[in-house]
Design an enzyme around this catalytic site. Structure first.
Site, PDB file in Angstrom:
ATOM      1  N   HIS A 139      54.627  39.534 -22.037  1.00  0.00           N
ATOM      2  CA  HIS A 139      53.216  39.177 -21.850  1.00  0.00           C
ATOM      3  C   HIS A 139      53.085  37.838 -21.130  1.00  0.00           C
ATOM      4  O   HIS A 139      51.981  37.336 -20.948  1.00  0.00           O
ATOM      5  CB  HIS A 139      52.506  39.060 -23.203  1.00  0.00           C
ATOM      6  CG  HIS A 139      52.212  40.376 -23.862  1.00  0.00           C
ATOM      7  ND1 HIS A 139      51.744  41.456 -23.173  1.00  0.00           N
ATOM      8  CD2 HIS A 139      52.300  40.767 -25.162  1.00  0.00           C
ATOM      9  CE1 HIS A 139      51.565  42.478 -24.015  1.00  0.00           C
ATOM     10  NE2 HIS A 139      51.904  42.082 -25.220  1.00  0.00           N
ATOM     11  N   ARG A 198      44.335  52.628 -30.931  1.00  0.00           N
ATOM     12  CA  ARG A 198      42.993  52.617 -31.524  1.00  0.00           C
ATOM     13  C   ARG A 198      42.203  53.787 -30.971  1.00  0.00           C
ATOM     14  O   ARG A 198      42.128  54.847 -31.578  1.00  0.00           O
ATOM     15  CB  ARG A 198      42.328  51.260 -31.245  1.00  0.00           C
ATOM     16  CG  ARG A 198      41.053  51.003 -32.041  1.00  0.00           C
ATOM     17  CD  ARG A 198      40.453  49.662 -31.673  1.00  0.00           C
ATOM     18  NE  ARG A 198      40.027  49.601 -30.282  1.00  0.00           N
ATOM     19  CZ  ARG A 198      38.815  49.902 -29.839  1.00  0.00           C
ATOM     20  NH1 ARG A 198      37.882  50.255 -30.686  1.00  0.00           N
ATOM     21  NH2 ARG A 198      38.518  49.828 -28.550  1.00  0.00           N
TER      22      ARG A 198
HETATM   23  P1  A3P Z   1      41.987  50.367 -27.337  1.00  0.00           P
HETATM   24  O1  A3P Z   1      41.985  49.284 -28.350  1.00  0.00           O
HETATM   25  O2  A3P Z   1      40.875  50.227 -26.348  1.00  0.00           O
HETATM   26  O3  A3P Z   1      42.016  51.719 -27.935  1.00  0.00           O
HETATM   27  P2  A3P Z   1      48.568  47.170 -25.633  1.00  0.00           P
HETATM   28  O4  A3P Z   1      49.547  48.280 -25.737  1.00  0.00           O
HETATM   29  O5  A3P Z   1      48.708  46.359 -24.369  1.00  0.00           O
HETATM   30  O6  A3P Z   1      48.533  46.352 -26.860  1.00  0.00           O
HETATM   31  O7  A3P Z   1      47.128  47.844 -25.461  1.00  0.00           O
HETATM   32  C1  A3P Z   1      46.562  48.572 -26.530  1.00  0.00           C
HETATM   33  C2  A3P Z   1      45.485  49.470 -25.957  1.00  0.00           C
HETATM   34  O8  A3P Z   1      46.099  50.583 -25.297  1.00  0.00           O
HETATM   35  C3  A3P Z   1      44.616  50.043 -27.059  1.00  0.00           C
HETATM   36  O9  A3P Z   1      43.327  50.233 -26.486  1.00  0.00           O
HETATM   37  C4  A3P Z   1      45.325  51.357 -27.335  1.00  0.00           C
HETATM   38  O10 A3P Z   1      44.550  52.308 -28.004  1.00  0.00           O
HETATM   39  C5  A3P Z   1      45.668  51.782 -25.930  1.00  0.00           C
HETATM   40  N1  A3P Z   1      46.764  52.768 -25.892  1.00  0.00           N
HETATM   41  C6  A3P Z   1      47.875  52.814 -26.668  1.00  0.00           C
HETATM   42  N2  A3P Z   1      48.629  53.880 -26.345  1.00  0.00           N
HETATM   43  C7  A3P Z   1      47.988  54.519 -25.342  1.00  0.00           C
HETATM   44  C8  A3P Z   1      48.270  55.713 -24.597  1.00  0.00           C
HETATM   45  N3  A3P Z   1      49.337  56.437 -24.834  1.00  0.00           N
HETATM   46  N4  A3P Z   1      47.375  56.071 -23.641  1.00  0.00           N
HETATM   47  C9  A3P Z   1      46.270  55.331 -23.382  1.00  0.00           C
HETATM   48  N5  A3P Z   1      45.938  54.209 -24.072  1.00  0.00           N
HETATM   49  C10 A3P Z   1      46.786  53.810 -25.038  1.00  0.00           C
END
Ligand code: A3P
Length: 323
Positions: free
Chosen positions: A131, A289
């Site tokens: 990150h 989420r």
């Molecule tokens: P939301 O909170 O809007 O649902 P990171 O992985 O960078 O922490 O980002 C998390 C975000 O990516 C969350 O968004 C999560 O739900 C979403 N996410 C996780 N897995 C995913 C997938 N396979 N496809 C699309 N979005 C995904």
């Protein structure tokens, strides 16, 4: 504990005391961020960041998966893991069925000890995620020609995702966490690994200066057209699909395997915990989420929307990115 490690920890402790701090107002002081070289970091990542900057040496064959938190990191890790292991595994036996994507691909700031040890033993090199903003990447990464994939996401959905993620980690009911305060602090640049604005513009600028080295992928584009984006990604990291694989539907099977619907319903991602030494990590379910585009519409007032649109224009207009 070895004495050199002890000395390093002590000097980091001393360094931390000198850093500007900010306690997130909407979480009632449960989270303090430290401004390390212009970036807001959670305390628990500072050793990893510092150690990566001092000791990590990039190799030309390395691939880095970079992102601002909540931009689709987990998804990108799953897709890349599925791409690079597809000769060994398919959707019925991939480790992704029982292992959280963050445990399949290590992160520089979280798993630096394991990464350095693997390098020392010459064990198999996997992609590495981080990150860290571009300017804080270990010098050897910026100086080498290794490939960097940067996933970014519309800031409005990043803010909403960040808000729910932190409320979830700290068990703060959303009724007790004013979203306006999250919004306000985020806009001012205060968020984990923020400012978001600098994060995204740093990679956008570097991608123009170093064509062919940095691939920018947009979360919303991946949702809209996963096939061509997964194809592009595979080519970029050196694992292109053969025409035969395309015919056999390998790309589609990777997309289905790594879809939000599939990953979020796996037992490991519903009830599991990441395996990270020393650090206490959020429950796996918090990384999954809604996985939708546009949830910001359920959180933003018209005034917030107007303010953020102006900021996007002001802070990112020069990048040419459409958010
Ligand atoms: P939301 O909170 O809007 O649902 P990171 O992985 O960078 O922490 O980002 C998390 C975000 O990516 C969350 O968004 C999560 O739900 C979403 N996410 C996780 N897995 C995913 C997938 N396979 N496809 C699309 N979005 C995904």
């Amino acid at each position: 504990m070895e004495s050199s490690t002890k000395t390093q920890l002590k000097s980091i402790e001393e360094m931390v005391k000198t850093l500007p701090q900010h306690s997130l107002s909407w979480l009632k002081g449960k989270v303090t961020l430290y401004n390390y070289q212009g970036t807001w970091c959670n305390r628990m990542f500072l050793e990893g960041v510092n150690s990566a900057q001092q000791s990590f040496k990039a190799r030309p064959s390395d691939v880095f998966l970079c992102s601002h938190p909540k931009s689709g990191t987990t998804w990108l890790k799953a897709i890349v893991f599925a791409i690079i292991t597809r000769q060994k595994f398919d959707e019925f036996n991939t480790p992704l069925l029982t292992t959280m994507p963050h445990d399949c691909i290590p992160s520089l700031e979280k798993n630096i000890e394991q990464i350095l040890e693997n390098r020392h033993n010459n064990s198999c090199v996997t992609p590495i995620a981080t990150h860290l903003p571009y300017n804080l990447l270990p010098e050897s990464i910026r100086a080498s020609n290794c490939k960097i994939v940067y996933i970014y996401r519309n800031v409005k959905d990043v803010i909403v995702s960040f808000y729910h993620f932190l409320c979830g980690i700290h068990n703060v009911p959303i009724e007790d966490a004013p979203f306006e305060e999250t919004f306000d602090e985020f806009c001012r640049g205060i968020s984990g690994f923020g400012p978001y604005w600098d994060h995204i513009s740093g990679f956008a600028k570097a991608s123009l200066e170093r064509p062919g080295i940095i691939l920018l992928l947009k979360y919303e584009d991946m949702k809209k057209d996963p096939t061509s984006n997964v194809k592009r990604l595979a080519e970029f990291i050196g694992y292109p699909f053969t025409p035969q694989e395309e015919k056999q539907g390998v790309i589609e099977s990777i997309i289905n395997m790594t879809s939000f619907e599939n990953l979020s319903n796996l037992e490991v991602n519903k009830n599991g915990l990441q395996k990270v030494e020393r650090l206490i990590m959020p429950e796996n379910r918090l990384y999954f989420r809604k996985g939708k585009v546009g949830d910001w519409e359920n959180h933003f007032t018209d005034e917030m929307n107007e303010k953020i649109d102006k900021l996007i224009d002001e802070k990112l207009g020069h990048t040419g990115l459409v958010l």
